[in-house]
Design a protein around this motif. Structure first.
Motif, short mmCIF file in Angstrom:
data_model
loop_
_atom_site.label_atom_id
_atom_site.label_comp_id
_atom_site.label_asym_id
_atom_site.label_seq_id
_atom_site.Cartn_x
_atom_site.Cartn_y
_atom_site.Cartn_z
N MET A 1 0.73 -1.27 -0.06
CA MET A 1 0.10 -0.08 -0.18
C MET A 1 0.84 1.27 -0.06
SD MET A 1 -2.82 1.33 3.01
CE MET A 1 -3.85 -0.13 2.71
N SER A 2 0.42 2.47 -0.79
CA SER A 2 1.27 3.49 -0.78
C SER A 2 0.86 4.44 0.34
CB SER A 2 1.33 4.07 -2.17
OG SER A 2 -0.17 4.71 -2.26
N PHE A 3 1.63 5.15 0.47
CA PHE A 3 1.31 6.38 1.55
C PHE A 3 0.16 7.08 1.31
CE2 PHE A 3 1.64 10.54 3.48
CZ PHE A 3 1.73 10.34 4.71
N ASN A 4 -0.08 7.56 -0.06
CA ASN A 4 -1.39 8.49 -0.63
C ASN A 4 -2.65 7.63 -0.30
OD1 ASN A 4 0.30 10.42 -1.13
ND2 ASN A 4 0.59 9.80 -3.20
N ILE A 5 -2.38 6.31 -0.74
CA ILE A 5 -3.76 5.49 -0.74
C ILE A 5 -4.03 5.33 0.99
CG2 ILE A 5 -4.64 3.25 -0.83
CD1 ILE A 5 -3.03 2.99 -3.39
N LEU A 6 -3.02 4.92 1.75
CA LEU A 6 -3.24 5.01 3.19
C LEU A 6 -4.06 6.17 3.79
CD1 LEU A 6 -2.49 3.51 6.07
CD2 LEU A 6 -0.36 4.76 5.75
N TYR A 56 7.35 10.94 4.47
CA TYR A 56 6.00 11.18 4.12
C TYR A 56 5.38 12.31 4.50
CZ TYR A 56 7.09 6.59 2.01
OH TYR A 56 7.54 5.45 1.28
N SER A 57 4.63 13.06 3.85
CA SER A 57 3.88 14.07 4.29
C SER A 57 2.42 14.19 3.66
CB SER A 57 4.75 15.47 4.57
OG SER A 57 4.85 15.70 3.29
N SER A 58 1.56 15.07 4.28
CA SER A 58 0.30 15.28 3.73
C SER A 58 -0.42 16.29 4.59
CB SER A 58 -0.60 13.84 3.71
OG SER A 58 -1.69 14.13 3.08
N THR A 59 -1.34 16.88 3.96
CA THR A 59 -2.33 17.77 4.40
C THR A 59 -3.67 17.19 4.14
OG1 THR A 59 -1.14 19.89 4.05
CG2 THR A 59 -3.44 20.15 4.38
N ILE A 105 -4.06 5.54 10.16
CA ILE A 105 -2.67 5.93 9.55
C ILE A 105 -1.49 5.50 10.42
CG2 ILE A 105 -1.11 8.07 8.93
CD1 ILE A 105 -3.86 9.38 8.05
N PHE A 106 -1.61 5.64 11.58
CA PHE A 106 -0.64 5.09 12.56
C PHE A 106 -0.57 3.70 12.33
CE2 PHE A 106 -0.77 9.12 15.04
CZ PHE A 106 0.86 9.62 14.45
N VAL A 112 4.00 0.77 5.29
CA VAL A 112 4.20 1.65 4.17
C VAL A 112 5.87 1.87 4.30
CG1 VAL A 112 4.18 4.09 3.22
CG2 VAL A 112 2.19 2.51 3.68
N MET A 113 6.38 2.31 5.73
CA MET A 113 7.58 2.65 5.71
C MET A 113 8.57 1.43 6.30
SD MET A 113 7.42 6.59 7.20
CE MET A 113 9.20 6.90 7.05
N GLY A 114 8.06 0.23 6.71
CA GLY A 114 8.80 -0.67 7.20
C GLY A 114 9.32 -0.54 8.69
N LEU A 115 8.59 -0.06 9.45
CA LEU A 115 8.82 0.48 10.57
C LEU A 115 8.50 -0.47 11.81
CD1 LEU A 115 7.17 4.05 10.73
CD2 LEU A 115 9.54 3.55 10.12
N HIS A 116 9.54 -0.50 12.81
CA HIS A 116 9.17 -1.15 13.83
C HIS A 116 8.91 -0.15 15.18
CE1 HIS A 116 13.68 -1.03 13.93
NE2 HIS A 116 13.32 -0.61 15.43
#
Length: 161
Positions: A1-6, A56-59, A105-106, A112-116
């Motif tokens: 999934m992409s950030f924009n879709i998320l 990644y950022s968005s409004t 989103i969280f 999306v970013m492969g975060l832990h």
């Protein structure tokens, strides 16, 4: 999934996600804590612009008005820092969707970013932001003394995936 879709997929019909731009900040009615930090941060627009380009950022707009600006800055493999500027007046009118959307989103940003881990900072006196961080499954990890440009204390919050 992409950030924009998320970001876009759970928004109500009156809201939309658009690419973050520094001028969106001018439309936000910031709470006293956010306004105080920004007013005491020389070159704050350049700082937010740099942050938005690092990750990644968005409004999110409500009825075409910027209401929420946010982003995630990768610090190193698996770890990012979240930043968030909220129109504290307009967000109250759409509180439930805001909480549901940002919680979504969280949850999704880790894939999306492969975060832990994601971390963020909250002014020690900002009860509303503290409640929000804890609602979004962040845990208070410590107090950062003299952290802000005017030497105010902030809590560090972390969310582990």
């Amino acid at each position: 999934m992409s950030f924009n879709i998320l970001v876009q997929e759970k928004l109500p019909i009156y809201a939309k996600a658009i690419p973050f731009s520094v001028h969106h900040i001018n439309f936000l009615k910031l709470d006293q804590y956010q306004a105080e930090s920004i007013n005491n941060m020389p070159g704050y627009k350049d700082w937010f612009l740099a942050q938005s380009k690092l990750g990644y950022s968005s409004t999110i707009t409500v009825d075409d008005k910027p209401t929420l600006c946010f982003g995630f800055i990768p610090l190193w493999q698996g770890v990012a820092e979240a930043w968030l500027l909220v129109d504290h007046i307009d967000i109250s009118a759409v509180k439930v969707p805001f909480l549901r959307i940002t919680k979504h989103i969280f949850v999704g940003i880790s894939a999306v970013m492969g975060l832990h881990r994601v971390q963020m900072y909250v002014h020690q006196d900002n009860e509303r932001a503290i409640k929000y961080a804890e609602f979004a499954k962040f845990k208070r990890e410590g107090l950062l003394m003299n952290y802000s440009p005017i030497k105010e204390n902030y809590y560090c919050y972390g969310r582990i995936y």
